[in-house]
Design a protein around this motif. Structure first.
Motif, PDB file in Angstrom:
ATOM      1  N   GLU A   1     -33.422 -28.666   9.901  1.00  0.00           N
ATOM      2  CA  GLU A   1     -33.358 -28.657   8.363  1.00  0.00           C
ATOM      3  C   GLU A   1     -31.989 -28.193   7.921  1.00  0.00           C
ATOM      4  O   GLU A   1     -31.514 -28.803   7.040  1.00  0.00           O
TER       5      GLU A   1
ATOM      6  N   ASN B   1     -44.244 -30.383   2.996  1.00  0.00           N
ATOM      7  CA  ASN B   1     -45.478 -29.303   3.268  1.00  0.00           C
ATOM      8  C   ASN B   1     -46.838 -29.577   2.627  1.00  0.00           C
ATOM      9  O   ASN B   1     -47.643 -28.707   3.012  1.00  0.00           O
TER      10      ASN B   1
ATOM     11  N   LEU C   1     -41.445 -23.797   9.757  1.00  0.00           N
ATOM     12  CA  LEU C   1     -39.964 -23.378   9.764  1.00  0.00           C
ATOM     13  C   LEU C   1     -39.612 -22.539  11.040  1.00  0.00           C
ATOM     14  O   LEU C   1     -40.092 -21.602  11.109  1.00  0.00           O
TER      15      LEU C   1
ATOM     16  N   ARG D   1     -37.409 -27.623  11.144  1.00  0.00           N
ATOM     17  CA  ARG D   1     -38.581 -28.093  10.531  1.00  0.00           C
ATOM     18  C   ARG D   1     -39.569 -28.772  11.525  1.00  0.00           C
ATOM     19  O   ARG D   1     -39.137 -29.842  11.684  1.00  0.00           O
TER      20      ARG D   1
END
Lengths: 907, 193
Positions: A169, A895, A218, A212
């Protein structure tokens, strides 16, 4: 432990039974499954009202108090609809109660004593969600942009490739990735790169990074942290080699998230927690939610603010201190909440596009069209998404920050937004379909226009803006496509023409003229077979459509590579001919978004009966091999091929290098592959059916016409292999014969013993069944005998396509998105995002069951898949080069799917 | 032991949220599932069957109205589960015989038995299967006592306590069971080296 004297065979046998070893992994996986089922039972019990007013036929979870209650359950029991536990109660009771036993018998007609098949509750295929549609909408609108020529610089606006699995990420400092066998290669990685199962990432001194996971969790890494992961059906396990991580876990639906260090295991279902693993031991701290820490067989449950260490020398510290290194755990948490509600809002607001059963645009495609791409006009969905997003971003500083992170600097963000606005403005005037026809002279975008005047005004405003920006005309709105005064074909100039309810855009004046001619008169393209084939594809209703005239494409390719045809004929052409690939005529791929599921279908057609490689796939036929696969298989593939021996011949003769090596193997070592192939029938199945740990429970089932011959060939092969290994000074292999329960099975084992994998196989019902253990073979036979096979299971049946076929030529079923390699990698992310619909099955938390299948017909092969990922692992988004956008949709809205699910399930 | 795998599975169990079965059951399951599974495996000789038994035993526990106090009756739980596992496994063996699909299977086996040449040596595994099948043909009570004594290693006194029979009765039943089983296995005994 035994004090028995083994003086009689009975005692000896009993002692053997007592001392029989069971693999702990088998126990563990059985325990996990049983607990899972118990949990469902338990949930039902808890949810049960004490006074039962629900009708018993619904298998209501009320208590069974007397014979009347039990007898009321009998019909459901016989239909196999009772949950396992309830069925068990009925069974228990009827064993001891004559009246109820009679009632069961009376209800049985015809009499059957088969156990109800209710014990494995199946999660039905969940409806597709608006999330899936959203990225479809994005990609579709993007193609519109391609047509409108506004897309010149869009791709550099987008984040990297689609994140199918875990993704880096962000990186603060330096992050290394170790890949290859034994993690042999080490290289720095940047944000956006993918992290595959097994790869290890390490943060350098003073660095940090965020990973991620596919489920949206995360993982923030502190300095000098080493992390890898594996994704299994039971959940994802993060392996923390060293260092500190802070986890913002997405809600886990079915699978679990684990963090394993060498001295403890942390299990979590959705929470924020930190693990710090170092030389002395580990320390686990919980910020929010609950985690379970297992160490040396003991479990401890931690609540917010609590901490546990694995070694006395590691003292506890305040949790706040322990996570102080993290930059922004709080921010993530709030952000996720925001995005979740945004996802819900979009789900509620966006209708799916309808199917189109006819098109005016196709008839206008210019002569020489080789590729036809048609998409629903989803620009309004896209614009609406952006509008709502803007609103949210404006209201929420946290989202502002996130949007800034996602889009980079303000200029990019502004450009992106203005592009979306333009798509919305232009698309509002367009019809339901946007199409691109590709000829060898270039592409033409086509769309119907409702209000030509208004559309032209928008277009001209856009043209003026672009001209001002670039200093020369980029978009030229022309009045008369036939006029000779048209500007020359420039590389960065797009001609747009609006007339008669039609919008046409192309860089090539000649193409524009061709389309204009087609609009006003007859179109030579309409008479071509390719046109006919594409038109036919609309008949069933089209969502996305990609059609390629392979015949023409390949001819053009041939012309491009060799100046004349006679120059090409070397071995390469011979190979291609042999492979039957020159017979390709056209391919049509269509993707349809239904309310319940989506289907992607590809038809590869040949201009004559299939031959060569194209003919390997046999016509659809029954697949008895799949009867050895249980209802719980995570992956199963079945194929029928025309003739394995001929197939091998084809391969040898058409790929000379391979042929030569096979020949050499036979001549020098005596390995005769033909002898192995010849006794085979044409049917085979491969499945992963059972626990994935420690050895994946794979099984291979081959149809065998001549077991004796195959066995002889195999024994010969093993002997030669053994001799070969011996000559190299390596421990050899041997084939053992095992007699058990009146059946003979064989085991291929390494002579060195130890933990080398074994291959067990036996012959049954005309099939060779192969698996890594004898127990799995037994299980395969039991499955076959019981009739409760994958093919009969609800989750398989629900994915079956409605068409005229009875059989498949090939079928691939999988229920395990994350570990399936390229296909799943491509499908996984998009598919996963597509599960935000309320009631999306838990099985879809990983990817959802997918059924892909193929029909071999005389002159064509039809591939299809029930999911967003099409056959062979591509989807339309990838095909037209939109992987990046799909990735963006996946990444940014990533998400929503899991979060929406979780929230709803917790309501 | 494959410690890792086991831990994963057990923790998968532990990680279930609290909407799941009563915590008491979870504790019992975690403590005893392995013993139940292994007991069931010894009797059925089959991991899938053992899994079924494991589920059966705990579903029964879950459904019991009178419940079991897991903490106070820790030792009691172990005994209860041990016996429940033995009985559920024997049940399954017996029931299996009546199921048509398996009846075919057995017909296969029996056919094999009659066709087998007398000099053919039986694998000890096969003898174990024979014993298990023979066990399923005993009376439930005799089978239970035999399994507790010879598979699970309980003493006669313990078995008597566990089953509520007198020690004499246990001894008599055991003797008869042995006699019967020895007779059933006799055709294959001589072939063992």
């Amino acid at each position: 432990m035994s004090t028995e004297s083994y003086d009689s065979p009975l005692d000896r046998t009993a002692a053997e039974i007592r001392d029989e070893a069971v693999d702990p992994a088998v126990v563990a996986s059985a325990a996990a499954r049983v607990w899972d089922r118990l949990s469902r039972e338990g949930a039902q019990l808890e949810a049960a009202p004490e006074t039962a007013d629900a009708p018993a036929s619904v298998a209501g979870p009320h208590a069974l108090r007397g014979c009347d209650d039990f007898q009321a359950e009998i019909p459901a029991y016989l239909r196999g609809e009772l949950p396992a536990g309830r069925a068990l109660l009925v069974e228990d009771h009827t064993r001891t109660c004559l009246a109820c036993r009679r009632a069961v018998k009376a209800a049985q007609n015809p009499v059957t004593t088969a156990r109800p098949a209710a014990s494995r509750s199946n999660v039905s295929a969940a409806p597709r969600s608006a999330l899936g549609r959203r990225w479809t909408a994005l990609a579709a609108a993007l193609v519109l942009l391609v047509g409108a020529g506004l897309l010149l610089n869009l791709f550099d606006l987008l984040p990297g490739a689609a994140a199918a699995t875990a993704r880096i990420e962000s990186v603060d400092g330096t992050l290394f990735i170790l890949t290859g066998s034994g993690n042999s290669s080490l290289r720095p990685v940047a944000a956006g790169e993918r992290l595959d199962e097994g790869d290890e990432v390490r943060t350098a001194k003073g660095s940090g990074a965020v990973v991620r996971l596919a489920d949206g969790s995360l993982v923030e890494l502190g300095e000098r942290a080493a992390l890898s992961y594996d994704a299994r059906r039971a959940g994802t396990t993060l392996h923390l080699g060293q260092g500190k991580i802070l986890i913002q876990a997405a809600k886990q639906r079915d699978g679990n998230l684990f963090v394993a260090t060498e001295d403890c295991l942390v299990a979590v279902t959705g929470t924020i927690f930190a693990v710090n693993h170092g030389t002395k031991g580990s320390r686990v701290s919980v910020v929010e939610g609950e985690v379970q820490v297992t160490q040396e067989g003991k479990d401890r449950l931690l609540h917010p603010g609590q901490q546990v260490t694995t070694h006395a020398s590691v003292e506890t510290v305040p949790v706040a201190d322990e996570i102080s290194w993290s930059r922004d755990a709080d921010r993530y948490r709030q952000l996720l909440a925001e995005l979740t509600s945004f996802g819900q809002e979009l789900d509620a607001a966006m209708p799916p596009p309808g199917l189109r059963t006819s098109t005016r645009l196709l008839d206008l495609a210019p002569q020489g069209t080789m590729i036809w791409i048609a998409l629903p006009n989803l620009s309004q969905n896209l614009a609406e998404t952006q509008r709502r997003l803007d609103q949210r971003v404006a209201d929420n500083p946290l989202l502002q920050e996130w949007w800034g992170d996602t889009m980079g600097n303000g200029e990019r963000s502004a450009r992106f937004r203005s592009l979306i606005e333009k798509i919305g403005a232009l698309g509002a005037h367009l019809g339901a379909e946007v199409a691109v026809a590709v000829t060898k002279d270039g592409p033409v975008a086509l769309a119907e226009v409702a209000d030509a005047g208004a559309f032209r005004a928008v277009l001209e405003a856009e043209a003026a803006e672009l001209a001002a920006k670039h200093g020369h005309p980029v978009l030229v709105v022309v009045d008369d496509p036939a006029a000779a005064s048209l500007p020359a074909n420039g590389d960065d100039r797009l001609l747009a023409w609006v007339s008669g309810g039609l919008f046409v855009a192309t860089p090539d004046p000649a193409l524009l003229a061709r389309v204009a001619a087609a609009a006003s008169g007859t179109n030579p393209f309409q008479g071509t077979p390719f046109h006919g084939n594409v038109a036919a594809a609309y008949a069933d209703g089209a969502g996305w459509l990609f059609a390629g005239d392979l015949k023409t494409l390949m001819q053009d390719h041939g012309k491009g590579t060799g100046s004349d045809a006679s120059e090409a004929p070397g071995s390469e052409t011979a190979t291609v001919t042999q492979l039957g690939l020159l017979d390709l005529d056209h391919v049509i791929i269509d993707h349809r978004q239904g309310a319940e599921r989506s289907q992607t279908r590809a038809v590869v057609a040949f201009d004559q009966a299939r031959r060569g490689i194209a003919a390997w796939l046999a016509d659809p036929a029954p697949m008895g091999a799949l009867d050895f696969v249980s209802t719980e298989a995570t992956l199963a593939a079945g194929f029928v091929v025309k003739n394995p021996a001929l197939l091998l011949d084809d391969l040898i003769s058409s790929v000379p290098d391979l042929g030569a090596s096979i020949q050499r193997l036979r001549d020098e070592k005596g390995f005769d592959l033909q002898a192995l192939a010849a006794p085979l029938g044409g049917e085979m199945a491969l499945a992963v059916d059972g626990p994935l740990l420690p050895t994946p429970a794979w099984k291979l089932v081959l149809e065998v016409y001549d077991p004796t011959r195959l066995q002889a060939a195999f024994e010969d092969l093993v002997r030669r292999l053994d001799a070969e290994l011996a000559s190299e000074g390596k421990p050899g292999v041997e084939l053992r014969t095992i007699q058990q329960r009146g059946r003979t099975s064989y085991a291929l084992v390494a002579k060195a013993g130890g933990s080398h994998p074994e291959i067990h196989y036996l012959y049954a019902d005309g099939y060779l069944v192969m698996a890594p253990s004898r127990a799995l073979l037994d299980r395969a036979l039991q499955v076959k005998e019981s009739g409760a096979t994958l093919v009969t299971s609800a989750r398989f049946q629900e994915l079956l396509p409605e068409d005229r076929q009875v059989n498949f030529s090939a079928v691939v079923f999988h229920d395990l998105g994350q570990v399936l390699g390229p296909l799943a990698e491509k499908a996984g992310r998009a598919v996963q995002q597509g599960t935000g619909h309320p009631g999306a099955g838990a099985a879809l938390a990983l990817a959802g069951p997918t059924l892909s299948y193929a029909y071999g017909e005389d002159d064509r092969i039809v591939f299809a898949s029930n999911h967003q990922s099409g056959p062979l692992g591509f989807n339309l988004g990838n095909l037209v080069g939109l992987g990046g956008l799909a990735g963006m949709a996946g990444g940014d809205h990533g998400n929503h799917g899991s979060e929406v699910d979780s929230n709803e399930s917790n309501d | 032991m494959g410690g890792d795998e086991k831990e994963v599975a057990v923790s998968a169990v532990a990680a279930r949220p609290l909407r799941q079965p009563p915590e008491a059951l979870e504790v019992i399951f975690r403590q005893h599932h392995e013993a139940v599974f292994r007991t069931a495996y010894r009797i059925t000789g089959d991991a899938m069957d053992a899994e079924d038994v494991l589920q059966t035993v705990f579903v029964r526990l879950l459904r019991r109205d009178d419940g079991l106090d897991p903490v106070a009756a820790d030792e009691g739980a172990a005994r209860y589960l041990h016996r429940a596992a033995v009985n559920a496994a024997l049940d399954l063996l017996r029931r299996r015989k009546r199921r048509p699909a398996v009846a075919l299977d057995e017909a296969d086996d029996l056919a094999d038995v009659t066709e087998v040449a007398p000099d053919r040596r039986r694998h000890s595994q096969e003898l174990r299967t024979m014993l298990r099948e023979a066990l399923s043909r005993l009376s439930p009570r005799a089978a239970e006592i035999f399994a507790l004594r010879y598979f699970e290693g309980f003493g006669n006194l313990e078995i008597a306590r566990l089953t509520g029979a007198s020690q004499t009765a246990v001894a008599v039943l055991l003797h008869r069971a042995r006699h019967r089983l020895q007779k059933e296995l006799a055709p294959f005994q001589g072939e063992l080296s």
